[in-house]
Design a protein around this motif. Structure first.
Motif, PDB file in Angstrom:
ATOM      1  N   ILE A   1       5.567  10.923 -10.619  1.00  0.00           N
ATOM      2  CA  ILE A   1       4.649   9.944 -10.040  1.00  0.00           C
ATOM      3  C   ILE A   1       4.444   8.783 -11.007  1.00  0.00           C
ATOM      4  O   ILE A   1       4.171   8.973 -12.190  1.00  0.00           O
ATOM      5  CB  ILE A   1       3.290  10.594  -9.713  1.00  0.00           C
ATOM      6  N   ASN A   2       4.567   7.568 -10.462  1.00  0.00           N
ATOM      7  CA  ASN A   2       4.328   6.376 -11.300  1.00  0.00           C
ATOM      8  C   ASN A   2       3.122   5.571 -10.846  1.00  0.00           C
ATOM      9  O   ASN A   2       2.490   4.893 -11.656  1.00  0.00           O
ATOM     10  CB  ASN A   2       5.574   5.485 -11.363  1.00  0.00           C
ATOM     11  N   THR A   3       2.779   5.651  -9.545  1.00  0.00           N
ATOM     12  CA  THR A   3       1.610   4.936  -9.032  1.00  0.00           C
ATOM     13  C   THR A   3       0.857   5.837  -8.057  1.00  0.00           C
ATOM     14  O   THR A   3       1.443   6.349  -7.101  1.00  0.00           O
ATOM     15  CB  THR A   3       2.011   3.646  -8.297  1.00  0.00           C
ATOM     16  N   PHE A   4      -0.430   5.993  -8.323  1.00  0.00           N
ATOM     17  CA  PHE A   4      -1.306   6.782  -7.450  1.00  0.00           C
ATOM     18  C   PHE A   4      -2.483   5.895  -7.096  1.00  0.00           C
ATOM     19  O   PHE A   4      -3.197   5.412  -7.974  1.00  0.00           O
ATOM     20  CB  PHE A   4      -1.782   8.043  -8.177  1.00  0.00           C
ATOM     21  N   GLU A   5      -2.681   5.680  -5.806  1.00  0.00           N
ATOM     22  CA  GLU A   5      -3.747   4.777  -5.369  1.00  0.00           C
ATOM     23  C   GLU A   5      -4.649   5.513  -4.385  1.00  0.00           C
ATOM     24  O   GLU A   5      -4.196   6.081  -3.396  1.00  0.00           O
ATOM     25  CB  GLU A   5      -3.153   3.531  -4.722  1.00  0.00           C
ATOM     26  N   SER A   6      -5.965   5.484  -4.674  1.00  0.00           N
ATOM     27  CA  SER A   6      -6.955   6.197  -3.877  1.00  0.00           C
ATOM     28  C   SER A   6      -8.067   5.230  -3.496  1.00  0.00           C
ATOM     29  O   SER A   6      -8.699   4.629  -4.362  1.00  0.00           O
ATOM     30  CB  SER A   6      -7.510   7.369  -4.699  1.00  0.00           C
ATOM     31  N   HIS A   7      -8.305   5.083  -2.200  1.00  0.00           N
ATOM     32  CA  HIS A   7      -9.294   4.123  -1.687  1.00  0.00           C
ATOM     33  C   HIS A   7     -10.413   4.833  -0.931  1.00  0.00           C
ATOM     34  O   HIS A   7     -10.184   5.839  -0.266  1.00  0.00           O
ATOM     35  CB  HIS A   7      -8.637   3.142  -0.718  1.00  0.00           C
ATOM     36  N   PHE A   8     -11.606   4.255  -1.026  1.00  0.00           N
ATOM     37  CA  PHE A   8     -12.711   4.658  -0.171  1.00  0.00           C
ATOM     38  C   PHE A   8     -13.278   3.373   0.417  1.00  0.00           C
ATOM     39  O   PHE A   8     -14.178   2.752  -0.140  1.00  0.00           O
ATOM     40  CB  PHE A   8     -13.780   5.407  -0.966  1.00  0.00           C
ATOM     41  N   ASP A   9     -12.709   2.938   1.538  1.00  0.00           N
ATOM     42  CA  ASP A   9     -13.050   1.650   2.139  1.00  0.00           C
ATOM     43  C   ASP A   9     -14.178   1.815   3.155  1.00  0.00           C
ATOM     44  O   ASP A   9     -14.150   2.732   3.982  1.00  0.00           O
ATOM     45  CB  ASP A   9     -11.830   1.048   2.830  1.00  0.00           C
ATOM     46  N   ARG A  10     -15.143   0.891   3.107  1.00  0.00           N
ATOM     47  CA  ARG A  10     -16.278   0.914   4.029  1.00  0.00           C
ATOM     48  C   ARG A  10     -16.519  -0.474   4.603  1.00  0.00           C
ATOM     49  O   ARG A  10     -16.137  -1.470   3.990  1.00  0.00           O
ATOM     50  CB  ARG A  10     -17.554   1.355   3.305  1.00  0.00           C
ATOM     51  N   PHE A  11     -17.172  -0.509   5.754  1.00  0.00           N
ATOM     52  CA  PHE A  11     -17.638  -1.786   6.293  1.00  0.00           C
ATOM     53  C   PHE A  11     -19.148  -1.708   6.458  1.00  0.00           C
ATOM     54  O   PHE A  11     -19.666  -1.267   7.482  1.00  0.00           O
ATOM     55  CB  PHE A  11     -16.954  -2.109   7.630  1.00  0.00           C
ATOM     56  N   ARG A  12     -19.854  -2.105   5.433  1.00  0.00           N
ATOM     57  CA  ARG A  12     -21.317  -2.160   5.428  1.00  0.00           C
ATOM     58  C   ARG A  12     -21.734  -3.515   4.854  1.00  0.00           C
ATOM     59  O   ARG A  12     -22.226  -3.609   3.724  1.00  0.00           O
ATOM     60  CB  ARG A  12     -21.899  -1.015   4.595  1.00  0.00           C
ATOM     61  N   PRO A  13     -21.499  -4.574   5.619  1.00  0.00           N
ATOM     62  CA  PRO A  13     -21.741  -5.923   5.086  1.00  0.00           C
ATOM     63  C   PRO A  13     -23.214  -6.230   4.831  1.00  0.00           C
ATOM     64  O   PRO A  13     -23.516  -7.124   4.026  1.00  0.00           O
ATOM     65  CB  PRO A  13     -21.171  -6.840   6.170  1.00  0.00           C
ATOM     66  N   ASP A  14     -24.104  -5.526   5.503  1.00  0.00           N
ATOM     67  CA  ASP A  14     -25.534  -5.780   5.307  1.00  0.00           C
ATOM     68  C   ASP A  14     -26.106  -4.822   4.270  1.00  0.00           C
ATOM     69  O   ASP A  14     -25.834  -3.617   4.302  1.00  0.00           O
ATOM     70  CB  ASP A  14     -26.279  -5.612   6.638  1.00  0.00           C
TER      71      ASP A  14
END
Length: 348
Positions: A145-158
């Motif tokens: 493994i050379n690149t490991f990407e982990s996201h926790f994306d949310r849509f809470r603009p307020d």
């Protein structure tokens, strides 16, 4: 077998959704007391035989309580855990463990002196997608493994009024979601050599951190951890790239939403991912480009509390040790330092 009698301090999202359902459904535990100032009616409706009290001391100082579960805002984690350990209770603390590494080391010392189990609820080690990732890496399907990407994306603009969005110690998503992503990364790759982070309050009128982009540095590997609050359409939850191929996974583990909806662990379909969210794997053999789907393993948050029961009754290591949780806090602190000074920080 005599049951482990449990007292939960706090009955907001943490106590009500992430702890009580497991304590009340796993044989070997008995939920005896709950501390809450505002949700007494909810406790009594769900668990009529449980005693509701208004003061944490009524749980901590009760000789009949064996295990104290702390589901309060982060500002109280250290003081409550310290009090409970000092009088001989086993303790589970909601993540993040505490607000500083010094507080973590203090609690570890007290737990060792009193020979008590001290653990932190890093439940996302038992997310189905993460269990699948662990399996894929263990089988070597992607090579080195050379690149490991982990996201926790949310849509809470307020900006909300919850305590996590107030300018308090330990507030913001770097402590909240960052603790999950860091813990998962350390489980896969161990401690990093370096930490580089960009942490900020991105939303208008935001009072605390609501965006982070962190890079944990290893020899030939970069682990990218990312979360934001203004992402209308989330990208992949995991992207992993290695010498033999790539792995892409969308969607979040379903257990949190199931618990919020009232489903109990062990119910039909518990922890099962939607087939349309199964991961894609891309590889090549002999010049041919191949792709396929990998079914998500079932999630199993209940295994955390099964591990706690075993640690208390049999003396096995906790499913999440306090030292592992302290390492997460250390990286959180180094990430803050890195962002403030805009530099790569060495993990010593």
């Amino acid at each position: 077998m005599q049951k482990i009698r449990v007292g939960i301090i706090g009955f907001g999202l943490s106590g009500a959704v992430f702890h009580a359902p497991f304590i009340t459904t796993i044989e070997g535990f008995e939920l005896a007391k709950v501390v809450t100032s505002s949700n007494a009616a909810r406790v009594q409706k769900l668990y009529p035989t449980v005693q509701v009290v208004g003061d944490a001391a009524q749980v901590i100082n009760d000789p009949a309580i064996d295990l104290v579960v702390i589901g309060t805002p982060n500002t109280f984690h250290h003081s409550l855990a310290k009090q409970a350990l000092a009088v001989g209770k086993h303790v589970v603390v909601e993540k993040p463990f505490v607000n500083t590494l010094a507080e973590a080391e203090d609690l570890i010392k007290i737990a060792e002196e009193n020979k008590r189990v001290l653990s932190v609820y890093q439940n996302r080690r038992w997310d189905g997608d993460f269990l699948t990732v662990k399996n894929v890496l263990a089988e070597g399907l992607l090579g080195e493994i050379n690149t490991f990407e982990s996201h926790f994306d949310r849509f809470r603009p307020d900006v909300g009024e919850r305590w996590r969005e107030q300018p308090l110690a330990g507030s913001g998503i770097w402590y909240d979601l960052g603790a999950h992503l860091i813990d998962q990364a350390l489980q896969l790759f161990g401690l990093p050599q370096t930490v580089f982070a960009d942490i900020m309050a991105q939303r208008q009128n935001s009072k605390t951190i609501d965006y982070f982009h962190a890079i944990l540095g290893y020899a030939n590997l970069r682990v990218i951890l990312h979360s934001g609050s203004i992402l209308k359409e989330p990208g992949p939850r995991f992207q992993i790239h290695g010498s033999k191929g790539s792995f892409i996974k969308h969607g979040l583990d379903p257990q949190e939403d199931a618990l919020k909806g009232g489903m109990l662990p062990g119910a039909a379909g518990w922890g099962k991912d939607r087939p349309d969210l199964y991961a894609k794997i891309f590889t090549g053999i002999g010049g041919l480009n191949l792709s396929g789907t990998i079914e998500t393993l079932p999630g199993s948050y209940e295994n955390y509390y099964k591990g706690i029961l075993q640690a208390i009754t049999e003396g096995t290591p906790a499913p999440v040790t306090a030292q592992e949780a302290a390492n997460v806090i250390k990286i959180i602190e180094l990430g803050i330092l890195s962002s403030q000074e805009q530099r790569v920080v060495i993990f010593e």
